[in-house]
Design an enzyme around this catalytic site. Structure first.
Site, mmCIF file in Angstrom:
data_model
loop_
_atom_site.group_PDB
_atom_site.id
_atom_site.type_symbol
_atom_site.label_atom_id
_atom_site.label_comp_id
_atom_site.label_asym_id
_atom_site.label_seq_id
_atom_site.Cartn_x
_atom_site.Cartn_y
_atom_site.Cartn_z
ATOM 1 N N ASP A 114 -0.961 -6.087 3.668
ATOM 2 C CA ASP A 114 -1.683 -6.105 4.938
ATOM 3 C C ASP A 114 -0.946 -5.263 5.978
ATOM 4 O OD1 ASP A 114 -3.806 -7.334 6.630
ATOM 5 O OD2 ASP A 114 -2.093 -8.191 7.685
ATOM 6 N N GLU A 171 9.487 -3.683 -12.174
ATOM 7 C CA GLU A 171 10.098 -4.692 -13.048
ATOM 8 C C GLU A 171 9.030 -5.568 -13.708
ATOM 9 O OE1 GLU A 171 13.198 -7.245 -11.665
ATOM 10 O OE2 GLU A 171 13.885 -5.751 -10.201
#
Length: 526
Positions: A196, A243
């Site tokens: 956001d 990751e």
């Protein structure tokens, strides 16, 4: 779609408070979403993005977060969120969650400590005033100054509501906290995050005045938007996302497509919303230019283009693109715009209820409105509630299956929505819901569609139609949209796949048609 699933994905935005209510309190919740996940699988989307469901006082629809690791009790529990993710994955749906890193709630423990003069004050923007007023001339997006004075005389910055103080991203504790928040949700199996206000985290050094252009939405020179320092944040986040093989999506309002593209360079986020497309008018010259420039800007950084027509912050596109028309004509244009969007290379975002053809609710009484900007500007702004009205599932009167019979929904639904329900449209040829289902099935199956940047214009610039083809292997896909005010003759080779309205020997105004033909020529691109 493997690890690059996002490059051509169709992602469905859920505003949980308005999607489905499982407990009868008139507010949508996570268990309501869980119960409706098979509907989304059958619609044919690849992923769902959930707007914030975190613990929040709801000063701004959940975008004022008090605890980023907890679920708001009105929407469920952390166990419900974990079960939702598990259920979605079992149905073949990926899950993205909202991260709100620009500001917190004023009820967040850090800000409460800051108000008490504790060490967390440095994690927000507190300043002394100037000449008896705020520290600078910045204005809030929701109306009025972007500063509120505290009892000790200092002022704090909030680019949105006063209940949403901005974080100070120069403080290392803020960066560390959001790495921890990201890992918390990634460990629970989410497949990505939507960021956001991704363009707002870093402010210009010294917080200088904006000057004569003291308008918050001025993206060309604002010292609080699109500062170069934000990119270091997303390079750091990308390492963490990689990751987990997860995706980052930027809500980044850039002044140009080239600036927006910087958020999706190879070592930053994966996608950025194409607000230049969302805000473009229904005009063939403008649409063609936006399509070309969007593809070129993202091609330059190796990222896919995204396309979006509606979301929780804007007027629904069925109404916005034909604002002076009645609902029937507005829906006609909205359907045509949808098929045009879904035919373009890249990834597409849908907003809940658009597959039902829902119009904007424009007659909500003032006393039920929740948008803080509406009240801070005395009704001159802040009309986001009209796109957040709970969606209808079945029945002929409110609450249309959103809640159990007799419940009052948190925003009132129109009495005229019985024909828009999912039940009323399921299995009905030509309904908007079935058009979306067909379009997504074709998009998934046709070899020329998807993420490949393979668009070639057939129509010439200046024509009232947009006609392009996309080729892969020996299959050629065509999309033609009539944006003019007169029918255009249709003479095609191949098989009609889908049209937004019935098409025979001509394509009427505000109509899009898809067709396909076999062609052994090599793939082309322009």
């Amino acid at each position: 779609m493997g690890q690059s699933w996002w490059r051509d994905a169709v992602i469905y935005q859920l505003y949980p408070r308005s999607f489905a209510d499982s407990d009868g309190d008139g507010v949508g919740d996570l268990n309501g979403v869980r119960a409706r996940l098979p509907y989304l699988r059958d619609l044919g989307v690849d992923a769902v993005w959930l707007s914030p469901f975190y613990a929040s006082p709801q000063a701004d629809g959940g975008y004022d977060v008090a605890d980023y690791r907890a679920v708001d009790p009105a929407l469920g529990s952390l166990a419900d969120a974990e079960a939702l993710i598990e259920d979605a994955h079992a149905l073949g749906l990926r899950v993205l969650v909202d991260i709100v890193p620009n500001h917190s709630s004023d009820q967040h423990p850090w800000f409460q400590d800051a108000l008490a003069g504790g060490p967390c004050r440095e994690r927000y923007h507190f300043r002394r005033g100037r000449d008896g007023g705020p520290p600078n001339d910045w204005q809030s997006l929701f109306g009025g100054p972007a500063w509120t004075q505290t009892p000790d005389g200092d002022w704090y910055l909030h680019l949105f509501a006063p209940e949403q103080p901005d974080f100070n991203w120069d403080h290392p504790a803020v960066a560390a906290e959001f790495r921890s928040i990201l890992r918390f949700w990634l460990d629970r199996g989410v497949d990505g995050v939507r960021v956001d206000v991704a363009h707002g985290l870093v402010k210009a050094d010294g917080l200088p005045d904006h000057g004569d252009k003291a308008q918050l939405l001025d993206l060309t020179s604002a010292p609080f938007w699109d500062q170069d320092g934000v990119h270091e944040i997303y390079r750091d986040w990308r390492l963490l996302l990689d990751e987990y093989e997860a995706v980052g999506v930027a809500e980044a309002w850039g002044p140009t497509l080239a600036r927006t593209a910087q958020y999706v360079r190879p070592d930053e986020l994966h996608q950025a919303f194409n607000f230049h497309h969302l805000t473009s008018p229904w005009n063939p010259a403008v649409q063609r230019e936006i399509i070309d420039s969007s593809l070129a800007a993202m091609r330059a950084v190796g990222a896919p283009t995204t396309w979006v027509l509606s979301n929780h912050d804007v007027v629904r596109h069925t109404t916005r693109l034909h604002a002076n028309a009645d609902d029937r004509d507005a829906l006609r244009r909205g359907r045509a715009a949808t098929l045009l969007m879904l035919a373009l290379p890249g990834s597409a975002y849908l907003y809940q209820g658009e597959e039902l053809g829902l119009p904007e609710v424009r007659d909500l009484p003032d006393h039920v409105r929740r948008d803080p900007a509406f009240h801070r500007t005395a009704g001159k702004d802040g009309f986001r509630d009209g796109c957040r009205v709970p969606i209808p599932w079945h029945g002929t009167e409110p609450p249309y299956g959103f809640s159990p019979p007799g419940a009052e929904t948190w925003l009132p639904q129109p009495n005229s929505w019985g024909t828009f329900t999912a039940a009323a449209q399921t299995g009905v040829p030509g309904s908007t819901l079935e058009m979306y289902r067909q379009a997504l099935a074709i998009r998934r199956a046709h070899p020329a569609l998807g993420g490949a940047d393979n668009l070639r214009w057939v129509s010439a610039p200046g024509e009232p139609v947009l006609h392009f083809e996309r080729q892969a292997e020996d299959a050629v896909f065509h999309c033609l949209t009539n944006m003019g005010d007169r029918p255009v003759p249709l003479d095609i080779e191949g098989d009609v796949l889908l049209s937004s309205m019935p098409v025979h020997q001509q394509v009427d105004p505000d109509t899009t048609i898809w067709w396909s033909r076999h062609d052994p020529r090599p793939t082309r691109r322009s």
